[in-house]
Every structure is written in C-alpha cells, then in structure tokens.
Design a protein around this motif. Sequence first.
Motif, mmCIF file in Angstrom:
data_model
loop_
_atom_site.group_PDB
_atom_site.id
_atom_site.type_symbol
_atom_site.label_atom_id
_atom_site.label_comp_id
_atom_site.label_asym_id
_atom_site.label_seq_id
_atom_site.Cartn_x
_atom_site.Cartn_y
_atom_site.Cartn_z
ATOM 1 N N GLY A 74 -34.787 -22.100 63.018
ATOM 2 C CA GLY A 74 -35.348 -21.836 61.704
ATOM 3 C C GLY A 74 -35.228 -23.055 60.806
ATOM 4 N N SER A 139 -49.409 -17.109 53.100
ATOM 5 C CA SER A 139 -48.520 -15.988 53.394
ATOM 6 C C SER A 139 -49.373 -14.738 53.574
ATOM 7 C CB SER A 139 -47.524 -15.779 52.248
ATOM 8 O OG SER A 139 -46.635 -16.868 52.139
ATOM 9 N N ALA A 171 -38.000 -11.681 57.929
ATOM 10 C CA ALA A 171 -36.901 -12.578 58.309
ATOM 11 C C ALA A 171 -36.035 -12.926 57.102
ATOM 12 C CB ALA A 171 -37.462 -13.852 58.937
ATOM 13 N N SER A 176 -35.469 -18.778 57.195
ATOM 14 C CA SER A 176 -36.888 -18.975 57.518
ATOM 15 C C SER A 176 -37.648 -19.424 56.275
ATOM 16 C CB SER A 176 -37.484 -17.661 58.044
ATOM 17 O OG SER A 176 -38.892 -17.698 58.025
ATOM 18 N N SER A 178 -40.904 -19.681 56.020
ATOM 19 C CA SER A 178 -42.070 -18.814 55.810
ATOM 20 C C SER A 178 -41.659 -17.529 55.109
ATOM 21 C CB SER A 178 -42.763 -18.510 57.138
ATOM 22 O OG SER A 178 -41.918 -17.798 58.013
ATOM 23 N N SER A 179 -40.459 -17.048 55.393
ATOM 24 C CA SER A 179 -39.956 -15.854 54.732
ATOM 25 C C SER A 179 -39.631 -16.135 53.269
ATOM 26 C CB SER A 179 -38.708 -15.334 55.457
ATOM 27 O OG SER A 179 -38.272 -14.111 54.900
ATOM 28 N N GLN A 182 -42.706 -16.054 51.412
ATOM 29 C CA GLN A 182 -43.124 -14.677 51.186
ATOM 30 C C GLN A 182 -42.459 -14.107 49.928
ATOM 31 O OE1 GLN A 182 -45.094 -12.295 52.201
ATOM 32 N NE2 GLN A 182 -46.008 -13.060 54.093
ATOM 33 N N SER A 217 -38.584 -16.486 61.830
ATOM 34 C CA SER A 217 -39.982 -16.108 61.656
ATOM 35 C C SER A 217 -40.623 -15.615 62.951
ATOM 36 C CB SER A 217 -40.776 -17.287 61.093
ATOM 37 O OG SER A 217 -40.639 -18.430 61.919
ATOM 38 N N THR A 234 -45.308 -12.503 57.246
ATOM 39 C CA THR A 234 -45.252 -13.737 58.016
ATOM 40 C C THR A 234 -46.284 -14.733 57.488
ATOM 41 O OG1 THR A 234 -45.345 -14.603 60.288
ATOM 42 C CG2 THR A 234 -46.811 -12.769 59.775
#
Length: 348
Positions: A74, A139, A171, A176, A178-179, A182, A217, A234
Amino acid sequence: MKKRRLLSVALVAALGVSGILAGCSSEGKSDKTAGKTESKELVVYSPNPIEFNEPLVKEFEDETGIKVEVISAGAGELLKRIESEGENPLGDVMWGGSLSSLEPFTDHFEKYQSQNEEKVIEDFKNEDGYITRFSLVPSVIMVNKNLVGNMKIDGYEDLLDKQLKGKIAFADPAKSSSSFEQVINQLYAMGKGDPEKGWNYVTKLIGNLDQKLLSGSSAVYKGVADGEYSVGLTFEEPVVNYMNDGAPVDIVYPKEGTIVKPDGVVIIKGAKNLENAKKFIDFITNEESQTLVANELNRRPILSTVKIKDDNGMKPLKDIELIEDDQEWSNKNKEAILDQFKDIFTSN
C-alpha cells in the motif's frame, strides 16, 4: 593504470609520489562512479496492481536492458518505509500514490522533471519539480450486479442502505492512497463543497461498514469481483478491467460528485540507481507508454496528446459530475483526517 606506467620519469618526478597515489585514488573513484552510472538494476516501490505494472515494466526492461525489481504494498506502507530508510534507501522509485499521499514526503524525493513534461495536461504539470504526474484517477463505486440485484446505487447516499451493512468493501485510508482519496471525495461531495460538513456522512458510512476495514486497495476490488462484498469504494482502472473481462460488476461515478486526481511517480532521495530512475520516469510518461496506459491498461493518460478509445469502458469526463477539493487543505489536514476517521471507526 597502463597509461600511468608509460609516463616519463620526468613527469613522475614532477608529480611526486603523493601525486601518483592521488591520481590512482581518483581513477578508482571514477571507475566506481562509472560503474554506478552503468548499473542495470532498478528497485521500484509501487502500490499499483501487479497486473497493471507488469506490461510497462517488461517493455522498459526490453528496451533498456535494466532489470526492475518491484516491491508491492500500500502507498502508506511504502511511504513509511521510505521515511524509515532515510539516507540509505533500498528503493529508487516510488510509482503510484495520490498527490495527497506523496506531497508530505517531498523531503525524501529527488528533484526531477521528465523529458515529456511539455506534453502533460496543463493543470497537472510537475510545478514543484518533485512529483511527476503519471495518470488521472477518479474515485468510483464498484458494484457486484449479482449481489445488489434491483437495489439502486447511483451515489454515496445509497451506500447507507441497511441492506448493505457489512457488505461494503473499503480499505484503511491510512494504508491506501485510493481509500484516502475516497474519504476526501466523500467529505467534499456530501458536504457540498465544505469538507467539515461531510463528516456526518462519513460517520454514517463507517457505521455501515460493520467494523470491516480492508488492508489495501486490491482487497477492495478483488473482494467485490469475487462476490465477498456487494459494493466497494475504489478507483476506476481495476473496475474497468473486470468489466472488460466479463465479470458481473459495474462502475458508478457518484451522482453527488467525483473528484479526479493525478497519481504520481518520484525518485527516492539518495537513489542508488539514479540514472535508471530518470530513464524509468521518462519511459512511463512517454507517448507510447501513455497510449498503452490509456487503451490497454484502462487508466486515463496524463499527456494531452494521447486519446482514449471510445469502447474501453471509461465514461468521458464531460459526462461525469466532477467536483474539486482544495489540495492544500487536504495535504495540511491529512493526519487530522486520518485520526478522525480512526476515532469514528474504533468507537463504532
């Protein structure tokens, strides 16, 4: 050293013994430097999906003869690793991770701008000199069509349905990038532009996670595709990949608004294979690689000169409800955001 043995006695006398020794030492150092420059190795830290990295890495290896070792984990974990390695880094490049994740660590990066910078979309140029933008990453919400049935999921508000309790893949935003993006997207979208007002929604969403928070992720999109979860929070690329492979999944761009952020690639400060790291960044941001990124690997290109195929499954940006965050605010408050998320999660 053969040339030195051919020097005239007069020149040897002029230089003196200490001069000869200094010359030998200098030559040895030059050889070592040359050897380093001619290294055929590169160590890349990357949170990207392995299947995303492999085609680009193989092309780079074939073109340059440089052997690439990719360490996958991650983004948060890899950045902590870079920080802990300090002046003796074991990696050369960090490839992946959002700007919000990378920018607090610029003290650990080398300054470098790629040879392709002039072709980068104007809003995403590497102005600080440290972080080369690599691709654009929206996202999204990933939906398993077999599991949600007739349930309507158009955006974030729909994820609060009690039928989805414990069935949402998400996640840990501390691990993460990407999390984390989000969370930022939710704060701005559900706060209608004011992230502080978005915490009411995030609190409700966390309650619907039912104490389930995934480690990375990849566990999110794999969990939804494999039917372990009904929906997942995600990023776009893996969802499009699964859709194109025939998996029973769909992609939802939240009706409340979608933030599209670039991810980045950087050279780690003190990189042992510095020249190879520069070559790598130049390679993955050139037009050929970016075309591969857009039309084979299903991620939006960073170059203005590369176009996306119409049939690859990615909705045109003009057809998405786009919103923006304040990047400076997100960076400044990152630790506070993560702490607040953790406090809410642990108290549920």
